[in-house]
Write a protein that holds these residues in place. Structure first.
Motif, PDB file in Angstrom:
ATOM      1  N   ALA A  67      37.043  44.454  40.068  1.00  0.00           N
ATOM      2  CA  ALA A  67      38.160  43.534  40.219  1.00  0.00           C
ATOM      3  C   ALA A  67      38.099  43.087  41.670  1.00  0.00           C
ATOM      4  CB  ALA A  67      39.476  44.221  39.916  1.00  0.00           C
TER       5      ALA A  67
ATOM      6  N   VAL B 149      40.147  41.790  43.639  1.00  0.00           N
ATOM      7  CA  VAL B 149      41.279  42.114  44.494  1.00  0.00           C
ATOM      8  C   VAL B 149      41.199  43.562  45.000  1.00  0.00           C
ATOM      9  CG1 VAL B 149      42.899  42.877  42.711  1.00  0.00           C
ATOM     10  CG2 VAL B 149      43.760  41.705  44.739  1.00  0.00           C
TER      11      VAL B 149
ATOM     12  N   ARG C  52      36.492  23.641  42.283  1.00  0.00           N
ATOM     13  CA  ARG C  52      36.930  24.079  40.961  1.00  0.00           C
ATOM     14  C   ARG C  52      36.316  25.444  40.623  1.00  0.00           C
ATOM     15  NH1 ARG C  52      35.651  25.300  36.329  1.00  0.00           N
ATOM     16  NH2 ARG C  52      33.467  25.047  36.861  1.00  0.00           N
ATOM     17  N   TYR C  53      35.060  25.597  40.954  1.00  0.00           N
ATOM     18  CA  TYR C  53      34.380  26.865  40.655  1.00  0.00           C
ATOM     19  C   TYR C  53      35.097  28.046  41.318  1.00  0.00           C
ATOM     20  CZ  TYR C  53      31.018  30.656  41.122  1.00  0.00           C
ATOM     21  OH  TYR C  53      30.418  31.881  41.118  1.00  0.00           O
ATOM     22  N   PHE C  54      35.381  27.890  42.619  1.00  0.00           N
ATOM     23  CA  PHE C  54      36.014  29.011  43.326  1.00  0.00           C
ATOM     24  C   PHE C  54      37.438  29.248  42.839  1.00  0.00           C
ATOM     25  CE2 PHE C  54      32.580  28.394  46.483  1.00  0.00           C
ATOM     26  CZ  PHE C  54      32.100  29.678  46.448  1.00  0.00           C
TER      27      PHE C  54
ATOM     28  N   LYS D  50      41.229  33.679  37.927  1.00  0.00           N
ATOM     29  CA  LYS D  50      40.999  34.786  36.986  1.00  0.00           C
ATOM     30  C   LYS D  50      41.225  36.133  37.667  1.00  0.00           C
ATOM     31  CE  LYS D  50      37.766  32.816  33.701  1.00  0.00           C
ATOM     32  NZ  LYS D  50      36.710  31.926  34.196  1.00  0.00           N
ATOM     33  N   GLU D  51      40.926  36.209  38.962  1.00  0.00           N
ATOM     34  CA  GLU D  51      40.986  37.489  39.654  1.00  0.00           C
ATOM     35  C   GLU D  51      42.359  37.778  40.248  1.00  0.00           C
ATOM     36  OE1 GLU D  51      38.814  39.896  39.735  1.00  0.00           O
ATOM     37  OE2 GLU D  51      37.258  38.826  38.634  1.00  0.00           O
TER      38      GLU D  51
ATOM     39  N   CYS E 111      45.815  39.167  40.660  1.00  0.00           N
ATOM     40  CA  CYS E 111      46.298  40.337  39.936  1.00  0.00           C
ATOM     41  C   CYS E 111      47.610  40.029  39.241  1.00  0.00           C
ATOM     42  CB  CYS E 111      46.449  41.527  40.877  1.00  0.00           C
ATOM     43  SG  CYS E 111      47.895  41.442  41.927  1.00  0.00           S
TER      44      CYS E 111
ATOM     45  N   PHE F  20      42.942  45.794  33.220  1.00  0.00           N
ATOM     46  CA  PHE F  20      43.015  45.178  34.550  1.00  0.00           C
ATOM     47  C   PHE F  20      41.617  44.972  35.119  1.00  0.00           C
ATOM     48  CE2 PHE F  20      43.426  45.235  39.161  1.00  0.00           C
ATOM     49  CZ  PHE F  20      44.476  44.359  39.359  1.00  0.00           C
ATOM     50  N   TYR F  21      40.708  45.862  34.779  1.00  0.00           N
ATOM     51  CA  TYR F  21      39.383  45.837  35.399  1.00  0.00           C
ATOM     52  C   TYR F  21      38.348  45.148  34.510  1.00  0.00           C
ATOM     53  CZ  TYR F  21      41.524  49.064  38.637  1.00  0.00           C
ATOM     54  OH  TYR F  21      42.342  49.617  39.585  1.00  0.00           O
ATOM     55  N   ASN F  22      37.504  44.351  35.146  1.00  0.00           N
ATOM     56  CA  ASN F  22      36.514  43.566  34.388  1.00  0.00           C
ATOM     57  C   ASN F  22      35.428  44.424  33.759  1.00  0.00           C
ATOM     58  OD1 ASN F  22      37.785  41.289  35.336  1.00  0.00           O
ATOM     59  ND2 ASN F  22      36.491  41.166  37.153  1.00  0.00           N
ATOM     60  N   GLN F  23      35.254  45.626  34.293  1.00  0.00           N
ATOM     61  CA  GLN F  23      34.120  46.431  33.857  1.00  0.00           C
ATOM     62  C   GLN F  23      34.237  46.866  32.402  1.00  0.00           C
ATOM     63  OE1 GLN F  23      33.945  50.237  35.712  1.00  0.00           O
ATOM     64  NE2 GLN F  23      31.954  50.729  34.879  1.00  0.00           N
TER      65      GLN F  23
ATOM     66  N   HIS G 128      25.674  29.135  39.697  1.00  0.00           N
ATOM     67  CA  HIS G 128      26.560  28.062  39.249  1.00  0.00           C
ATOM     68  C   HIS G 128      26.083  26.719  39.770  1.00  0.00           C
ATOM     69  CE1 HIS G 128      30.151  25.844  38.241  1.00  0.00           C
ATOM     70  NE2 HIS G 128      30.126  25.364  39.464  1.00  0.00           N
TER      71      HIS G 128
END
Ligand SMILES: Cc1cc2nc3c(=O)[nH]c(=O)nc-3n(C[C@H](O)[C@H](O)[C@H](O)COP(=O)(O)O)c2cc1C
Ligand code: FES
Lengths: 644, 181
Positions: A309, A311, A472-474, A480-481, A483, B74-77, B97
């Protein structure tokens, strides 16, 4: 025992370790066998280093040649992987690039057996000599200044003796003989600032923790490295874990901690393995564990795997996740240095910060302070990727200009394309335009320019990259990240992303540009942690330096870089298309290409997914596929009929 | 009929996994800070975390299942559906990308008929997006069966899936032959 006795006994213990390490390496050399060093960090493996190693082994066995294969880490020259160094008596150490299994077999046959060093595969010699040009003659090597990465790619990370023989752990020994305050004073003189992004003076953090009143303190190495485009921390851990371990031990000694934690992301299995091995090896040599080298100082280090994650790279979120909770940042103060993991004073430092400590203690704070600029001393490590000739990890003195870094060290932009922008600092950084090329790279200049040292990710882009799309990418990443704790970060980034998406689809309005600006400033102001505070940076910098690109998307529905897929179209230039050639047709993944009446090809726009595959498939001598923006720029006569 | 059998088999598989989880949990201390390491342990052993596995874990650590679920998601893993036999990961890190990683992902999605994060019905393929795998010089990059494939193009996507399918056919034919013999 008086302190003096204690000191000399530490010295003695270390001296014997050093002797033993040197002797072992000397014996290895004395046998007269050639040594083959293969870069086996993740990047090398990705480029095929395992296959290369197997080819060497097989070939040596077949020809009955005695040689030692030593797996090493990564030197940072990603463009040249798999990289191999060969030490053969009568020759300087030679560095070979892109050693495929085929080249490996030829090297064994022609060089190790036949004595011909295969000049066509050589990158350079590692030492000055009168036979071959030396790698340091090339700017990619010569302009770098290796402090943190000094030994990376040259030693076997699993063999502690190789690090010790090169002076490893001497700094810890020196520190064991110093007062904690003295150590911190040295770090202060060196001017070292945290390499985790914000550049906070390391000595200040240590002092707060040192002075905190607690019987238990903790030090943490932050190797979460969440930036989706950076990998220097991983490379350092995979190539020379002991230097980081030594730095962490000195940090613990200075603040008075007896517990250390490595926080590594679980997606880095090789780094996890190397650190585990390193901890074990250091314990066996009494460089970690109880009563280190008989000094009375003890340190236990454990490993915690972060679960991906972004964060959690933030200090307070990292602490939450170690405690087994959702990684949500907390209000500071109290700062972790006063109240951290389980409420104990906790120092959290980045991998590169910690790896800088041993050279500072060993070579002196003044030596370090002289590298770089007055306010940002030392070196900076970037992973330079994107449109440059020599991508990879570079370590340069602070104060080097962007132009020197991109054009001299990394060889400039390939393919006669033009430089357009450089994105520095990952999701929290910004995009800088050509006007900044002569700015020095250091913490303060970059912030002033609107970017940030951040994670140290650097993406160089040519004129085929669309700045709106990069923003947009960032935003897609940070959104998404996020919290979800702060409203502005949670919902604000979502709105920013929606607007940017609309603009890249040609659905943006003039009002959107205004909104982007206002919303960005609000998200910055209304967020608790660094994630939200910096998330709008990519938007703000692109809006400032590339506004005309946003305007082209909004007012003309045109993408100047011809990149945004909703705003482009591919067509086949019938004057250039060769009758009867089927190259593009076979390459199209969705069968959008058909044959026209006069046996040329054309693209069915309703089926085309704009992947660009036909462009690469079209033989260069015809070069018939065109890309335009906006889509209605396709010349009208190109709308041809189907065959028959 | 075949689907029914597959489902039945799936149930048995899950039962086996759950009993393995219960027995391995016993080896760990019941402290809250073990939550993430235990989730990692389960995923490492089985490739994913089944919903009932989270309930067992909650019981072991004396936490509510919703707490465990909250932390795990919560975690992507962590993944909550079984990975395919051939895991495919497409890098969408910054460098990839910029070089069109998105197009590669789309091609995999189209070819396999699933979206990123999903597994095909026959559990042959699973598709995931990852951030920088550290070989940006080879961008765009995909990881197929733990092997890095650099300089990806849509036609390479087709080639990779085709070769995996051919291999499967071959294995199946050999197995059939063994059966008849
Ligand atoms: C969203 C976010 C992500 C971060 N990610 C990292 C990271 O991956 N690695 C890191 O060392 N620091 C990261 N940091 C910075 C840490 O909070 C902290 O400042 C750093 O670890 C302190 O180490 P230093 O003093 O050596 O720089 C991040 C900060 C934020 C706000
Ligand atoms: S961004 Fe894909 S490998 Fe780095």
């Amino acid at each position: 025992m008086t302190p003096n006795d204690n000191r000399s006994s530490i010295e003695k213990e270390y001296a014997s370790l050093r002797e033993e390490a040197k002797l072992r390496l000397k014996r290895l050399r004395e046998t007269g066998q050639p040594n083959i060093y293969i870069g086996m960090a993740t990047c090398g493996r990705a480029a095929g280093a395992i296959e290369t190693k197997e080819a060497f082994e097989e070939s040596l066995f077949k020809r009955d040649i005695q040689a030692r294969i030593i797996p090493v880490g990564c030197m940072g020259h990603c463009y040249a992987e798999p990289l191999v160094l060969i030490e053969q008596s009568g020759f300087p150490t030679i560095c070979y690039h892109q050693v495929t299994p085929g080249k490996a077999r030829i090297l064994v046959q022609n060089f190790l057996e036949g004595g011909d060093p295969c000049l066509e595969y050589v990158l350079g010699a590692m030492q000055p000599n009168d036979m071959l040009p030396c790698v340091t003659d090339f700017p990619r090597f010569g302009m770098e200044k290796r402090v943190v990465m000094e030994h990376c790619g040259l030693i076997d990370p699993d063999d502690i003796c190789q690090y010790i023989a090169r002076g490893g752990y001497a700094a810890l020994v020196k520190a064991l003989k110093m007062q904690p305050e003295e150590i911190i004073a040295q770090i202060k003189t060196s001017g070292l600032r945290g390499r985790g992004g914000a550049g906070f003076p390391t000595w200040k953090k240590w002092t707060i923790a040192r002075e905190a009143n607690s019987d238990r303190k903790i030090v943490i190495c932050n190797a979460d490295e969440g930036d989706p485009g950076a990998y220097m921390d991983r490379t350092i851990l995979e190539s020379n874990p002991h230097q980081v371990l030594e730095g962490l031990a000195i940090c613990a000694l200075a603040v008075g901690a007896e517990q250390g934690i490595f926080y590594i992301r679980a997606e880095y299995p090789l780094a996890v393995e190397k650190i585990n091995n390193a901890i074990k090896a250091a314990r066996e040599k009494h460089l970690l564990g109880p009563n280190i080298l008989g000094s009375g100082f003890s340190l236990e280090i454990s490993l915690f795997q972060g679960s991906g994650a972004f964060v959690c790279g933030e200090e307070t979120a990292l602490i939450k996740s170690i405690q087994g909770e959702r990684g949500m940042p907390q209000v500071r103060p109290p700062f972790p240095a006063l109240k951290g993991v389980w409420e104990f004073p906790t120092v959290i430092n980045n991998v590169k910060t910690l790896a800088s400590i041993p050279p500072i203690i060993r070579k002196g704070a003044n030596w370090y302070a002289k590298i770089g600029t007055e306010k940002s001393s030392g070196t900076a490590i970037f992973s330079v990727v994107g449109d440059v000739v020599h991508p990879g990890l570079v370590e340069i003195p602070m104060g080097t200009t962007l132009r020197e870094l991109i054009y001299d060290v990394c060889g400039g932009i390939p393919g006669r394309k033009k430089f357009k922008a450089v994105q520095i600092g990952g999701p929290s950084g910004g995009c800088l335009s050509e006007q900044f090329l002569d700015w020095p790279i250091d913490f303060d200049s970059l912030s002033e320019a609107g970017a940030m040292m951040g994670s140290g990710g650097m993406v160089v882009m040519n004129d085929e990259s669309c700045m709106v799309e990069v923003a947009r990418y960032f935003l897609d990443f940070t959104q998404k990240e996020s919290c979800g704790k702060c409203t502005f970060c949670r919902i604000g980034t979502k709105h920013l992303l929606d607007i940017l998406e609309a603009i890249t689809k040609g659905e943006g309005t003039e009002r959107d540009l205004e909104l982007l600006q206002i919303l960005s400033e609000d998200v910055k102001a209304g967020s608790l942690c660094g994630l939200g505070k910096t998330a709008p940076n990519p938007v703000l910098t692109t809006l400032r330096f590339f506004r005309e690109e946003y305007e082209a998307h909004v007012f003309e529905k045109r993408c100047p870089a011809v990149m945004c897929r909703s705003l482009i179209a591919y067509y086949i230039d019938l004057d250039k298309c060769a009758r009867g050639c089927d190259a593009c047709m076979g390459s199209c993944p969705v069968d959008a290409i058909f044959t026209t009446k006069d046996r040329k090809k054309s693209i069915d726009q309703s089926k085309c997914v704009k992947c660009g595959e036909c462009v690469s498939a079209c033989p260069p001598e015809y070069d018939a596929v065109r890309k335009v923006s906006p889509p209605d720029r396709i010349p009208p006569e190109i709308v041809p009929q189907m065959e028959g | 009929m075949e689907v029914c059998r597959a489902l039945e088999q799936g149930d048995k598989e899950e039962e086996r996994i759950l009993s393995d989880i219960s027995s391995s949990l016993k080896l760990f201390e019941r402290k809250r800070s073990n939550l993430i390491p235990l989730l990692q342990m389960i995923q490492k052993r089985h490739g994913y975390i089944p919903p009932m596995g989270m309930v067992l874990l909650a019981q072991h650590l004396d936490l509510s299942p919703s707490h465990v679920y909250g932390v795990a998601t919560f975690y992507n893993q962590f993944r909550f559906n079984p990975p395919g036999k051939h895991p495919i990961k497409v890098c969408l890190g910054t460098a990839c990308h910029v070089k069109g990683g998105e197009i590669i992902l789309e091609n995999f999605e189209r070819k396999l008929g699933i979206k990123a994060g999903e597994t095909t019905r026959d559990r042959e393929f699973s598709l995931d997006r990852v951030a920088c795998v550290g070989c940006c010089a080879l961008a765009p990059v995909a990881i197929v069966n733990d092997k890095v494939e650099g300089h990806m193009t849509p036609s390479k996507v087709e080639g990779i899936i085709l070769s995996l399918e051919i291999e499967k056919e071959k294995k199946k034919r050999e197995a059939d032959k063994d059966d008849t013999e």
